[in-house]
Scaffold this active site. Structure first.
Site, PDB file in Angstrom:
ATOM      1  N   GLU A 118       0.869  -1.176   0.000  1.00 41.08           N
ATOM      2  CA  GLU A 118       0.000   0.000   0.000  1.00 41.08           C
ATOM      3  C   GLU A 118       0.908   1.229   0.000  1.00 41.08           C
ATOM      4  O   GLU A 118       1.639   1.465   0.962  1.00 41.08           O
ATOM      5  CB  GLU A 118      -0.909  -0.052   1.233  1.00 41.08           C
ATOM      6  CG  GLU A 118      -2.027   0.950   1.212  1.00 41.08           C
ATOM      7  CD  GLU A 118      -2.958   0.809   0.008  1.00 41.08           C
ATOM      8  OE1 GLU A 118      -3.235  -0.330  -0.409  1.00 41.08           O
ATOM      9  OE2 GLU A 118      -3.383   1.842  -0.522  1.00 41.08           O
ATOM     10  N   CYS A 122       4.407  -2.251  -8.501  1.00 42.44           N
ATOM     11  CA  CYS A 122       3.041  -1.936  -8.070  1.00 42.44           C
ATOM     12  C   CYS A 122       3.020  -0.738  -7.100  1.00 42.44           C
ATOM     13  O   CYS A 122       3.285   0.372  -7.536  1.00 42.44           O
ATOM     14  CB  CYS A 122       2.368  -3.174  -7.499  1.00 42.44           C
ATOM     15  SG  CYS A 122       0.575  -3.054  -7.593  1.00 42.44           S
ATOM     16  N   HIS A 133       3.345  -7.845 -10.650  1.00 47.79           N
ATOM     17  CA  HIS A 133       4.106  -8.506  -9.572  1.00 47.79           C
ATOM     18  C   HIS A 133       4.892  -9.718 -10.084  1.00 47.79           C
ATOM     19  O   HIS A 133       4.444 -10.855  -9.914  1.00 47.79           O
ATOM     20  CB  HIS A 133       3.137  -9.002  -8.494  1.00 47.79           C
ATOM     21  CG  HIS A 133       2.517  -7.938  -7.669  1.00 47.79           C
ATOM     22  ND1 HIS A 133       3.015  -7.544  -6.453  1.00 47.79           N
ATOM     23  CD2 HIS A 133       1.420  -7.172  -7.884  1.00 47.79           C
ATOM     24  CE1 HIS A 133       2.253  -6.590  -5.947  1.00 47.79           C
ATOM     25  NE2 HIS A 133       1.279  -6.340  -6.793  1.00 47.79           N
ATOM     26  N   GLU A 138       7.266 -11.151  -8.749  1.00 47.28           N
ATOM     27  CA  GLU A 138       7.666 -11.998  -7.608  1.00 47.28           C
ATOM     28  C   GLU A 138       6.592 -13.026  -7.264  1.00 47.28           C
ATOM     29  O   GLU A 138       6.838 -13.946  -6.490  1.00 47.28           O
ATOM     30  CB  GLU A 138       8.005 -11.122  -6.393  1.00 47.28           C
ATOM     31  CG  GLU A 138       6.832 -10.568  -5.583  1.00 47.28           C
ATOM     32  CD  GLU A 138       6.075  -9.412  -6.252  1.00 47.28           C
ATOM     33  OE1 GLU A 138       6.353  -9.082  -7.420  1.00 47.28           O
ATOM     34  OE2 GLU A 138       5.180  -8.856  -5.584  1.00 47.28           O
TER      35      GLU A 138
HETATM   36  N1  GLN Z   1      -3.425  -0.255  -4.700  1.00 45.01           N
HETATM   37  C1  GLN Z   1      -2.147  -0.175  -4.061  1.00 45.01           C
HETATM   38  C2  GLN Z   1      -1.715   1.281  -3.896  1.00 45.01           C
HETATM   39  O1  GLN Z   1      -2.313   2.145  -4.436  1.00 45.01           O
HETATM   40  C3  GLN Z   1      -1.109  -0.953  -4.850  1.00 45.01           C
HETATM   41  C4  GLN Z   1      -1.461  -2.416  -4.854  1.00 45.01           C
HETATM   42  C5  GLN Z   1      -0.292  -3.353  -4.926  1.00 45.01           C
HETATM   43  O2  GLN Z   1       0.858  -3.003  -4.639  1.00 45.01           O
HETATM   44  N2  GLN Z   1      -0.567  -4.594  -5.242  1.00 45.01           N
HETATM   45  O3  GLN Z   1      -0.780   1.547  -3.213  1.00 45.01           O
END
Ligand code: GLN
Length: 193
Positions: free
Chosen positions: A47, A78, A174, A176
Protein backbone atom coordinates in the site's frame (compact mmCIF):
# COMPACT_ATOMS: atom_id res chain seq x y z
CA UNK A 1 26.80 -7.48 -5.21
CA UNK A 2 24.60 -6.19 -2.42
CA UNK A 3 20.87 -6.11 -3.20
CA UNK A 4 18.28 -4.72 -0.80
CA UNK A 5 14.53 -5.22 -0.61
CA UNK A 6 12.60 -2.55 1.28
CA UNK A 7 10.85 -4.56 3.99
CA UNK A 8 8.56 -2.09 5.75
CA UNK A 9 5.31 -3.53 4.43
CA UNK A 10 3.86 -5.58 1.58
CA UNK A 11 5.22 -8.36 -0.63
CA UNK A 12 8.92 -8.20 0.22
CA UNK A 13 9.63 -11.84 1.19
CA UNK A 14 8.58 -13.06 -2.25
CA UNK A 15 11.19 -10.77 -3.86
CA UNK A 16 13.91 -11.98 -1.49
CA UNK A 17 13.05 -15.58 -2.46
CA UNK A 18 13.09 -14.77 -6.17
CA UNK A 19 16.56 -13.21 -5.92
CA UNK A 20 17.73 -16.25 -3.94
CA UNK A 21 16.39 -18.49 -6.69
CA UNK A 22 18.79 -16.63 -9.00
CA UNK A 23 21.67 -17.20 -6.59
CA UNK A 24 21.63 -13.59 -5.33
CA UNK A 25 21.33 -12.92 -1.63
CA UNK A 26 19.01 -10.00 -0.79
CA UNK A 27 19.00 -7.99 2.43
CA UNK A 28 15.74 -6.83 4.04
CA UNK A 29 15.97 -3.06 4.49
CA UNK A 30 14.26 -1.33 7.40
CA UNK A 31 16.83 1.25 8.54
CA UNK A 32 18.85 3.91 6.70
CA UNK A 33 22.20 2.39 7.69
CA UNK A 34 21.28 -0.85 5.90
CA UNK A 35 21.28 1.04 2.58
CA UNK A 36 25.04 1.43 2.72
CA UNK A 37 26.91 -0.18 -0.17
CA UNK A 38 23.80 -1.30 -2.05
CA UNK A 39 24.04 -2.01 -5.78
CA UNK A 40 20.28 -2.26 -6.13
CA UNK A 41 17.11 -1.58 -4.13
CA UNK A 42 13.69 -3.07 -4.70
CA UNK A 43 10.56 -1.29 -3.48
CA UNK A 44 7.79 -3.92 -3.33
CA UNK A 45 4.03 -3.91 -3.77
CA UNK A 46 1.74 -3.25 -0.84
CA UNK A 47 0.00 0.00 0.00
CA UNK A 48 1.85 3.04 -1.29
CA UNK A 49 0.51 5.58 1.23
CA UNK A 50 1.41 3.29 4.15
CA UNK A 51 4.82 2.60 2.67
CA UNK A 52 5.54 6.31 2.16
CA UNK A 53 4.43 7.02 5.75
CA UNK A 54 6.72 4.31 7.07
CA UNK A 55 9.63 5.57 4.95
CA UNK A 56 9.03 8.97 6.52
CA UNK A 57 8.92 7.53 10.06
CA UNK A 58 12.12 5.55 9.55
CA UNK A 59 13.98 8.48 7.91
CA UNK A 60 14.44 6.58 4.67
CA UNK A 61 13.18 9.13 2.15
CA UNK A 62 16.28 11.29 1.76
CA UNK A 63 18.75 8.35 1.87
CA UNK A 64 16.80 6.53 -0.87
CA UNK A 65 16.72 9.70 -3.00
CA UNK A 66 20.47 9.92 -2.51
CA UNK A 67 20.92 6.32 -3.69
CA UNK A 68 19.10 7.16 -6.90
CA UNK A 69 21.31 10.23 -7.32
CA UNK A 70 24.35 8.00 -6.87
CA UNK A 71 23.17 5.81 -9.79
CA UNK A 72 22.21 2.83 -7.66
CA UNK A 73 19.60 0.69 -9.46
CA UNK A 74 16.07 0.99 -8.06
CA UNK A 75 13.00 -1.05 -9.06
CA UNK A 76 9.46 -0.33 -7.86
CA UNK A 77 6.72 -2.94 -8.31
CA UNK A 78 3.04 -1.94 -8.07
CA UNK A 79 2.80 0.22 -4.90
CA UNK A 80 6.59 0.58 -5.31
CA UNK A 81 5.97 2.04 -8.78
CA UNK A 82 3.73 4.68 -7.17
CA UNK A 83 6.46 5.46 -4.62
CA UNK A 84 9.11 6.09 -7.31
CA UNK A 85 6.84 8.21 -9.56
CA UNK A 86 7.19 11.97 -9.79
CA UNK A 87 3.41 12.45 -10.07
CA UNK A 88 0.34 10.53 -8.95
CA UNK A 89 -2.69 11.58 -10.95
CA UNK A 90 -5.55 9.88 -9.11
CA UNK A 91 -7.59 12.80 -7.65
CA UNK A 92 -7.52 11.33 -4.14
CA UNK A 93 -3.75 11.05 -4.26
CA UNK A 94 -2.68 14.38 -5.75
CA UNK A 95 -1.33 15.54 -2.41
CA UNK A 96 0.49 12.27 -1.91
CA UNK A 97 4.20 12.57 -1.26
CA UNK A 98 6.38 10.18 -3.26
CA UNK A 99 10.11 9.65 -3.73
CA UNK A 100 9.76 11.38 -7.12
CA UNK A 101 12.59 9.46 -8.76
CA UNK A 102 11.16 8.64 -12.18
CA UNK A 103 9.80 11.05 -14.72
CA UNK A 104 6.40 9.34 -14.89
CA UNK A 105 2.80 10.13 -13.97
CA UNK A 106 0.97 7.23 -12.39
CA UNK A 107 -2.73 6.49 -12.11
CA UNK A 108 -3.36 4.69 -8.85
CA UNK A 109 -5.91 1.85 -8.55
CA UNK A 110 -6.30 2.37 -12.27
CA UNK A 111 -8.32 -0.70 -13.08
CA UNK A 112 -11.20 0.13 -10.78
CA UNK A 113 -12.74 -1.81 -7.95
CA UNK A 114 -14.63 -4.56 -9.71
CA UNK A 115 -11.77 -5.75 -11.84
CA UNK A 116 -9.26 -5.43 -9.04
CA UNK A 117 -6.97 -8.20 -10.15
CA UNK A 118 -6.16 -10.04 -13.34
CA UNK A 119 -3.41 -11.94 -15.10
CA UNK A 120 -2.25 -11.44 -18.67
CA UNK A 121 0.73 -12.25 -20.91
CA UNK A 122 2.96 -9.25 -21.64
CA UNK A 123 5.53 -8.63 -24.36
CA UNK A 124 8.41 -6.92 -22.63
CA UNK A 125 11.11 -5.03 -24.52
CA UNK A 126 14.50 -6.60 -23.91
CA UNK A 127 13.09 -9.79 -22.39
CA UNK A 128 13.43 -12.68 -24.84
CA UNK A 129 11.69 -16.07 -24.77
CA UNK A 130 8.04 -15.13 -25.04
CA UNK A 131 5.39 -13.31 -23.04
CA UNK A 132 5.84 -12.60 -19.34
CA UNK A 133 3.03 -13.52 -16.92
CA UNK A 134 1.71 -10.16 -15.68
CA UNK A 135 -0.06 -10.41 -12.31
CA UNK A 136 -2.02 -7.21 -11.57
CA UNK A 137 -3.43 -6.64 -8.07
CA UNK A 138 -5.29 -3.34 -7.57
CA UNK A 139 -2.59 -2.10 -9.86
CA UNK A 140 -1.59 1.35 -11.04
CA UNK A 141 -0.60 2.10 -14.63
CA UNK A 142 1.73 4.70 -16.04
CA UNK A 143 -0.34 7.44 -17.60
CA UNK A 144 2.48 9.56 -18.96
CA UNK A 145 6.21 9.15 -19.41
CA UNK A 146 8.57 12.10 -19.66
CA UNK A 147 12.03 12.67 -21.04
CA UNK A 148 14.53 9.85 -20.61
CA UNK A 149 11.92 7.17 -19.89
CA UNK A 150 11.71 4.07 -22.06
CA UNK A 151 8.40 2.17 -22.22
CA UNK A 152 9.04 -1.56 -21.72
CA UNK A 153 5.51 -2.99 -21.82
CA UNK A 154 1.91 -2.08 -22.55
CA UNK A 155 -1.40 -3.84 -22.13
CA UNK A 156 -3.33 -4.72 -25.30
CA UNK A 157 -5.28 -1.44 -25.06
CA UNK A 158 -2.15 0.65 -24.73
CA UNK A 159 -1.74 1.32 -21.00
CA UNK A 160 1.93 1.46 -20.00
CA UNK A 161 2.74 -1.11 -17.33
CA UNK A 162 6.56 -1.22 -17.33
CA UNK A 163 9.18 1.46 -17.88
CA UNK A 164 12.86 2.16 -17.41
CA UNK A 165 14.75 5.41 -16.83
CA UNK A 166 18.50 4.88 -16.67
CA UNK A 167 19.05 2.41 -13.83
CA UNK A 168 15.48 2.76 -12.54
CA UNK A 169 12.70 0.31 -13.32
CA UNK A 170 8.98 0.42 -12.63
CA UNK A 171 6.36 -2.29 -13.14
CA UNK A 172 2.60 -2.23 -12.43
CA UNK A 173 2.57 -5.99 -12.00
CA UNK A 174 4.11 -8.51 -9.57
CA UNK A 175 6.87 -10.70 -11.12
CA UNK A 176 7.67 -12.00 -7.61
CA UNK A 177 4.30 -13.80 -7.51
CA UNK A 178 5.11 -15.94 -10.56
CA UNK A 179 7.61 -18.73 -11.27
CA UNK A 180 9.25 -16.58 -13.92
CA UNK A 181 12.51 -15.05 -12.71
CA UNK A 182 13.41 -13.26 -15.98
CA UNK A 183 12.44 -9.80 -14.74
CA UNK A 184 14.49 -10.22 -11.56
CA UNK A 185 17.39 -11.38 -13.75
CA UNK A 186 16.97 -8.28 -15.91
CA UNK A 187 17.11 -6.06 -12.79
CA UNK A 188 20.28 -7.80 -11.56
CA UNK A 189 21.90 -7.10 -14.93
CA UNK A 190 21.09 -3.39 -14.47
CA UNK A 191 22.54 -3.53 -10.93
CA UNK A 192 25.75 -5.05 -12.29
CA UNK A 193 26.13 -2.46 -15.09
N1 GLN B 1 -3.43 -0.25 -4.70
C1 GLN B 1 -2.15 -0.17 -4.06
C2 GLN B 1 -1.71 1.28 -3.90
O1 GLN B 1 -2.31 2.14 -4.44
C3 GLN B 1 -1.11 -0.95 -4.85
C4 GLN B 1 -1.46 -2.42 -4.85
C5 GLN B 1 -0.29 -3.35 -4.93
O2 GLN B 1 0.86 -3.00 -4.64
N2 GLN B 1 -0.57 -4.59 -5.24
O3 GLN B 1 -0.78 1.55 -3.21
Amino acid sequence: MKIGVLALQGAFIEHVKMFEKLGQKAVEIRLPRQLKGLDGLLIPGGESTTMMNLMQSFDLIEPIKKLAGDQVAIWGTCAGLICVAQKVSNPDSTQMETLGLMNITVMRNAFGRQVDSFETGLQIAGLPDGPFPGVFIRAPYIEKVGRGVEVLARLADGEIVAARQGKMLATSFHPELTDDSRFHGYFLEICRS
